[in-house]
Write a protein that holds these residues in place. Structure first.
Motif, PDB file in Angstrom:
ATOM      1  N   HIS A 140      -0.195  -1.076  -6.631  1.00  0.00           N
ATOM      2  CA  HIS A 140      -0.944  -1.878  -7.609  1.00  0.00           C
ATOM      3  C   HIS A 140      -1.146  -1.080  -8.886  1.00  0.00           C
ATOM      4  CE1 HIS A 140      -4.796  -4.204  -8.762  1.00  0.00           C
ATOM      5  NE2 HIS A 140      -3.724  -4.832  -9.212  1.00  0.00           N
ATOM      6  N   ASN A 141      -1.874   0.042  -8.810  1.00  0.00           N
ATOM      7  CA  ASN A 141      -2.111   0.874 -10.005  1.00  0.00           C
ATOM      8  C   ASN A 141      -1.230   2.116 -10.051  1.00  0.00           C
ATOM      9  OD1 ASN A 141      -4.319  -0.655 -11.186  1.00  0.00           O
ATOM     10  ND2 ASN A 141      -5.463  -0.045  -9.361  1.00  0.00           N
ATOM     11  N   ARG A 142      -0.998   2.732  -8.891  1.00  0.00           N
ATOM     12  CA  ARG A 142      -0.236   4.000  -8.863  1.00  0.00           C
ATOM     13  C   ARG A 142       1.244   3.718  -8.588  1.00  0.00           C
ATOM     14  NH1 ARG A 142      -3.431   7.203  -4.394  1.00  0.00           N
ATOM     15  NH2 ARG A 142      -3.865   5.107  -3.629  1.00  0.00           N
ATOM     16  N   ARG A 178     -10.439   0.208   1.713  1.00  0.00           N
ATOM     17  CA  ARG A 178     -10.774   0.850   2.983  1.00  0.00           C
ATOM     18  C   ARG A 178     -11.983   1.794   2.888  1.00  0.00           C
ATOM     19  NH1 ARG A 178     -11.233   6.208   3.228  1.00  0.00           N
ATOM     20  NH2 ARG A 178      -9.890   7.269   1.735  1.00  0.00           N
ATOM     21  N   LYS A 188     -11.820  -6.264   8.121  1.00  0.00           N
ATOM     22  CA  LYS A 188     -10.541  -5.881   8.747  1.00  0.00           C
ATOM     23  C   LYS A 188     -10.297  -6.734   9.996  1.00  0.00           C
ATOM     24  CE  LYS A 188      -7.961  -3.032   7.812  1.00  0.00           C
ATOM     25  NZ  LYS A 188      -6.753  -3.047   6.934  1.00  0.00           N
ATOM     26  N   ILE A 201      -7.832   9.008   9.084  1.00  0.00           N
ATOM     27  CA  ILE A 201      -6.553   9.696   8.887  1.00  0.00           C
ATOM     28  C   ILE A 201      -6.680  10.769   7.808  1.00  0.00           C
ATOM     29  CG2 ILE A 201      -4.983   7.911   9.720  1.00  0.00           C
ATOM     30  CD1 ILE A 201      -4.803   6.850   6.834  1.00  0.00           C
ATOM     31  N   TYR A 217     -16.867  -3.549   6.137  1.00  0.00           N
ATOM     32  CA  TYR A 217     -15.459  -3.147   6.177  1.00  0.00           C
ATOM     33  C   TYR A 217     -14.835  -3.528   7.528  1.00  0.00           C
ATOM     34  CZ  TYR A 217     -11.479   0.022   6.816  1.00  0.00           C
ATOM     35  OH  TYR A 217     -10.241   0.554   7.116  1.00  0.00           O
ATOM     36  N   GLY A 242       0.816  -1.224   0.000  1.00  0.00           N
ATOM     37  CA  GLY A 242       0.000   0.000   0.000  1.00  0.00           C
ATOM     38  C   GLY A 242       0.838   1.257   0.000  1.00  0.00           C
ATOM     39  N   ASN A 279       0.649  -7.222  -7.529  1.00  0.00           N
ATOM     40  CA  ASN A 279      -0.744  -7.452  -7.159  1.00  0.00           C
ATOM     41  C   ASN A 279      -0.777  -8.441  -5.993  1.00  0.00           C
ATOM     42  OD1 ASN A 279      -3.422  -8.013  -6.929  1.00  0.00           O
ATOM     43  ND2 ASN A 279      -3.724  -8.624  -9.075  1.00  0.00           N
ATOM     44  N   LEU A 280      -1.269  -7.998  -4.854  1.00  0.00           N
ATOM     45  CA  LEU A 280      -1.277  -8.866  -3.664  1.00  0.00           C
ATOM     46  C   LEU A 280      -2.198 -10.073  -3.835  1.00  0.00           C
ATOM     47  CD1 LEU A 280      -1.233  -6.203  -0.815  1.00  0.00           C
ATOM     48  CD2 LEU A 280       0.578  -7.833  -1.346  1.00  0.00           C
ATOM     49  N   CYS A 321      -0.158  -2.319   4.728  1.00  0.00           N
ATOM     50  CA  CYS A 321      -1.098  -1.182   4.698  1.00  0.00           C
ATOM     51  C   CYS A 321      -2.210  -1.362   3.678  1.00  0.00           C
ATOM     52  CB  CYS A 321      -0.340   0.047   4.191  1.00  0.00           C
ATOM     53  SG  CYS A 321       0.164   1.137   5.426  1.00  0.00           S
ATOM     54  N   SER A 371       1.602   3.279  -2.210  1.00  0.00           N
ATOM     55  CA  SER A 371       1.092   4.396  -3.017  1.00  0.00           C
ATOM     56  C   SER A 371      -0.137   5.035  -2.371  1.00  0.00           C
ATOM     57  CB  SER A 371       0.706   3.877  -4.413  1.00  0.00           C
ATOM     58  OG  SER A 371      -0.184   2.779  -4.270  1.00  0.00           O
ATOM     59  N   GLY A 372      -0.609   4.488  -1.255  1.00  0.00           N
ATOM     60  CA  GLY A 372      -1.844   4.970  -0.630  1.00  0.00           C
ATOM     61  C   GLY A 372      -1.596   6.126   0.327  1.00  0.00           C
ATOM     62  N   LEU A 373      -2.682   6.624   0.883  1.00  0.00           N
ATOM     63  CA  LEU A 373      -2.622   7.798   1.771  1.00  0.00           C
ATOM     64  C   LEU A 373      -1.662   7.569   2.943  1.00  0.00           C
ATOM     65  CD1 LEU A 373      -3.780  10.533   2.704  1.00  0.00           C
ATOM     66  CD2 LEU A 373      -5.682   9.277   3.745  1.00  0.00           C
ATOM     67  N   LEU A 374      -1.817   6.480   3.645  1.00  0.00           N
ATOM     68  CA  LEU A 374      -0.946   6.193   4.782  1.00  0.00           C
ATOM     69  C   LEU A 374       0.391   5.622   4.326  1.00  0.00           C
ATOM     70  CD1 LEU A 374      -0.428   5.957   7.808  1.00  0.00           C
ATOM     71  CD2 LEU A 374      -1.551   3.721   7.763  1.00  0.00           C
ATOM     72  N   PRO A 415      -7.392   5.492  13.738  1.00  0.00           N
ATOM     73  CA  PRO A 415      -8.666   6.158  13.451  1.00  0.00           C
ATOM     74  C   PRO A 415      -8.674   6.707  12.024  1.00  0.00           C
ATOM     75  CG  PRO A 415      -7.185   7.726  14.412  1.00  0.00           C
ATOM     76  CD  PRO A 415      -6.391   6.438  14.263  1.00  0.00           C
TER      77      PRO A 415
HETATM   78  N1  LIG Z   1      -8.067   6.033   5.442  1.00  0.00           N
HETATM   79  C1  LIG Z   1      -8.487   5.966   6.694  1.00  0.00           C
HETATM   80  O1  LIG Z   1      -9.107   6.931   7.219  1.00  0.00           O
HETATM   81  C2  LIG Z   1      -8.190   4.747   7.527  1.00  0.00           C
HETATM   82  C3  LIG Z   1      -8.714   4.677   8.826  1.00  0.00           C
HETATM   83  C4  LIG Z   1      -8.430   3.555   9.621  1.00  0.00           C
HETATM   84  C5  LIG Z   1      -7.649   2.516   9.092  1.00  0.00           C
HETATM   85  N2  LIG Z   1      -7.197   2.607   7.811  1.00  0.00           N
HETATM   86  C6  LIG Z   1      -6.375   1.494   7.303  1.00  0.00           C
HETATM   87  O2  LIG Z   1      -5.120   2.025   6.916  1.00  0.00           O
HETATM   88  C7  LIG Z   1      -4.579   1.297   5.810  1.00  0.00           C
HETATM   89  C8  LIG Z   1      -4.182   2.276   4.725  1.00  0.00           C
HETATM   90  O3  LIG Z   1      -5.360   2.975   4.287  1.00  0.00           O
HETATM   91  P1  LIG Z   1      -5.250   4.134   3.203  1.00  0.00           P
HETATM   92  O4  LIG Z   1      -6.313   5.107   3.494  1.00  0.00           O
HETATM   93  O5  LIG Z   1      -3.836   4.573   3.065  1.00  0.00           O
HETATM   94  O6  LIG Z   1      -5.678   3.321   1.887  1.00  0.00           O
HETATM   95  P2  LIG Z   1      -5.655   3.832   0.384  1.00  0.00           P
HETATM   96  O7  LIG Z   1      -5.152   5.230   0.299  1.00  0.00           O
HETATM   97  O8  LIG Z   1      -6.988   3.499  -0.193  1.00  0.00           O
HETATM   98  O9  LIG Z   1      -4.538   2.901  -0.285  1.00  0.00           O
HETATM   99  C9  LIG Z   1      -4.789   1.560  -0.539  1.00  0.00           C
HETATM  100  C10 LIG Z   1      -3.500   0.928  -1.008  1.00  0.00           C
HETATM  101  O10 LIG Z   1      -3.723  -0.453  -1.287  1.00  0.00           O
HETATM  102  C11 LIG Z   1      -3.132  -0.746  -2.551  1.00  0.00           C
HETATM  103  N3  LIG Z   1      -3.813  -1.878  -3.193  1.00  0.00           N
HETATM  104  C12 LIG Z   1      -5.126  -1.992  -3.484  1.00  0.00           C
HETATM  105  N4  LIG Z   1      -5.359  -3.162  -4.100  1.00  0.00           N
HETATM  106  C13 LIG Z   1      -4.160  -3.800  -4.197  1.00  0.00           C
HETATM  107  C14 LIG Z   1      -3.732  -5.044  -4.746  1.00  0.00           C
HETATM  108  N5  LIG Z   1      -4.599  -5.908  -5.328  1.00  0.00           N
HETATM  109  N6  LIG Z   1      -2.411  -5.356  -4.695  1.00  0.00           N
HETATM  110  C15 LIG Z   1      -1.530  -4.511  -4.126  1.00  0.00           C
HETATM  111  N7  LIG Z   1      -1.861  -3.329  -3.583  1.00  0.00           N
HETATM  112  C16 LIG Z   1      -3.159  -2.980  -3.628  1.00  0.00           C
HETATM  113  C17 LIG Z   1      -3.314   0.527  -3.338  1.00  0.00           C
HETATM  114  O11 LIG Z   1      -2.445   0.535  -4.454  1.00  0.00           O
HETATM  115  P3  LIG Z   1      -2.743   1.429  -5.792  1.00  0.00           P
HETATM  116  O12 LIG Z   1      -3.400   2.695  -5.313  1.00  0.00           O
HETATM  117  O13 LIG Z   1      -1.389   1.627  -6.359  1.00  0.00           O
HETATM  118  O14 LIG Z   1      -3.649   0.629  -6.658  1.00  0.00           O
HETATM  119  C18 LIG Z   1      -2.944   1.561  -2.275  1.00  0.00           C
HETATM  120  O15 LIG Z   1      -1.559   1.676  -2.165  1.00  0.00           O
HETATM  121  C19 LIG Z   1      -5.661   0.297   5.413  1.00  0.00           C
HETATM  122  O16 LIG Z   1      -5.326  -0.951   5.949  1.00  0.00           O
HETATM  123  C20 LIG Z   1      -6.928   0.822   6.061  1.00  0.00           C
HETATM  124  O17 LIG Z   1      -7.822  -0.211   6.365  1.00  0.00           O
HETATM  125  C21 LIG Z   1      -7.427   3.691   7.022  1.00  0.00           C
END
Ligand SMILES: NC(=O)c1ccc[n+]([C@@H]2O[C@H](COP(=O)([O-])OP(=O)(O)OC[C@H]3O[C@@H](n4cnc5c(N)ncnc54)[C@H](OP(=O)(O)O)[C@@H]3O)[C@@H](O)[C@H]2O)c1
Length: 300
Positions: free
Chosen positions: A33-35, A70, A136, A158, A132, A7, A44-45, A66, A9-12, A156
């Motif tokens: 995965h995509n970014r 979500r 989790k 983020i 969700y 993860g 791809n996980l 990560c 490339s994601g927010l966290l 919480p």
């Molecule tokens: N956002 C919140 O407010 C929040 C709150 C509590 C807990 N969390 C937890 O924190 C963690 C990070 O959340 P986030 O908000 O950073 O998520 P996010 O921005 O949606 O990022 C999701 C990540 O997962 C990757 N991903 C998705 N499908 C995939 C696959 N098939 N293979 C490999 N990678 C894959 C995405 O890659 P690409 O984008 O490159 O496709 C991206 O890097 C998660 O476990 C979430 O449950 C988040």
């Protein structure tokens, strides 16, 4: 030392990637995965044999997981796809961590609780009220059943520097706030559910410290940990703080009770004493954190 970060490339994940790369003695194998941005590897996980091959080739010292689906509404729309990523791919990673004899830190969520009796301790029984949260929680079980020495870190809602305002449930509020300045329509925002938002930089710092402790000084650091920010805010409260920070009008912002979509828990405040006792907790004041997170979006 080498960390395998899913993860990235994601927010966290972006914040965790940056936190580890600040250290000269750490190498980060970040996957997307995509970014697939600079420094990241496409993986791809869901493709288990490719994951195994990648881990064999990189031989990390620790896995930070990560990646997840979500967005609660997307999970409700396609629970099987969310199960494949949030549970099945997590189980495979936990199995692989055991095979390589390395610890795994799994990022989880305050949504494993129903929000009716906060603050929640790590020992409290989770009772998720949406799919969700349920998935989790199943991911957590896979991680801890594979090896009770792994770490589950519940966080919480983020916010942080975003690629689109929709990327965080916090920054998306700024989109509505800005829109109602320009157009003569109201912006209805929930003034009901209570949240303790955290900056991604705070969470990344705690993840880094947990990993350091686990590897270098406290191998017995296991199980579940909680962290959340120390300001209790509804979405409406967050909008008020954004408006004050950026000098925007609240004239057409209307506080309401409830919101469409998947059911959300009322108050998910987490008891943070376990992290605090380790001396690694950190909280950025929401007004400061959101000002810096939205710096690039003021004039857009
Ligand atoms: N956002 C919140 O407010 C929040 C709150 C509590 C807990 N969390 C937890 O924190 C963690 C990070 O959340 P986030 O908000 O950073 O998520 P996010 O921005 O949606 O990022 C999701 C990540 O997962 C990757 N991903 C998705 N499908 C995939 C696959 N098939 N293979 C490999 N990678 C894959 C995405 O890659 P690409 O984008 O490159 O496709 C991206 O890097 C998660 O476990 C979430 O449950 C988040």
């Amino acid at each position: 030392m080498k960390v395998f970060l899913t993860g990235a490339s994601g927010l966290l994940g972006r914040a965790i990637y940056q936190r580890f790369t600040k250290e000269t003695d750490w190498t980060v194998c970040g996957i997307a995965h995509n970014r697939v941005g600079s420094g990241l590897t496409k993986l791809n996980l869901l493709d288990k044999s490719s994951v195994t091959d990648f881990l064999n080739a990189t031989q990390p010292d620790v896995i930070v997981h990560c990646a997840a689906e979500r967005y609660p509404d997307r999970v409700e729309r396609d629970p099987q796809a969310a199960y494949d990523l949030n549970v099945d791919a997590t189980a495979h990673l936990a199995h692989e961590a055991n095979r390589l004899n390395v610890p795994l830190l799994y990022i989880s969520t305050d949504y494993v609780f129903d929000g009716k009796s906060s603050p929640y301790k790590e020992t409290d029984k989770p009772t998720p009220i949406n799919e969700y949260g349920r998935l989790k929680l199943l991911g957590e079980k896979e991680v801890l059943e594979a090896n009770p020495r792994n770490i589950v870190f519940r966080i919480p809602v983020i916010y942080g520097p975003v690629e689109t305002l929709e990327e965080s449930a916090v920054t998306v509020l700024f989109k509505g706030l800005k829109k109602c300045q320009q157009e003569k329509e109201t912006f209805q925002v929930s003034n009901y559910e209570l949240r303790n938002p955290s900056s991604v930089n705070d969470i990344a710092q705690i993840v880094f410290k947990l990993v350091e402790k686990k590897l270098f000084s406290s191998p017995d650091l296991n199980g579940i940990f909680h962290w959340c920010g120390n300001e209790v805010l509804t979405k409406y409260d967050m909008v008020v703080k954004m408006a004050n920070t950026f000098g925007l009008s609240l004239e057409r912002v209307v506080p309401v009770v409830g919101q469409p979509g998947a059911q959300r828990p009322y108050n998910t405040c987490l008891d943070v004493s376990r992290i605090s006792q380790l001396g690694i907790g950190t909280h950025t004041d929401f007004a400061d954190g959101i000002k810096s997170a939205l710096a690039n979006w003021i004039s857009v």
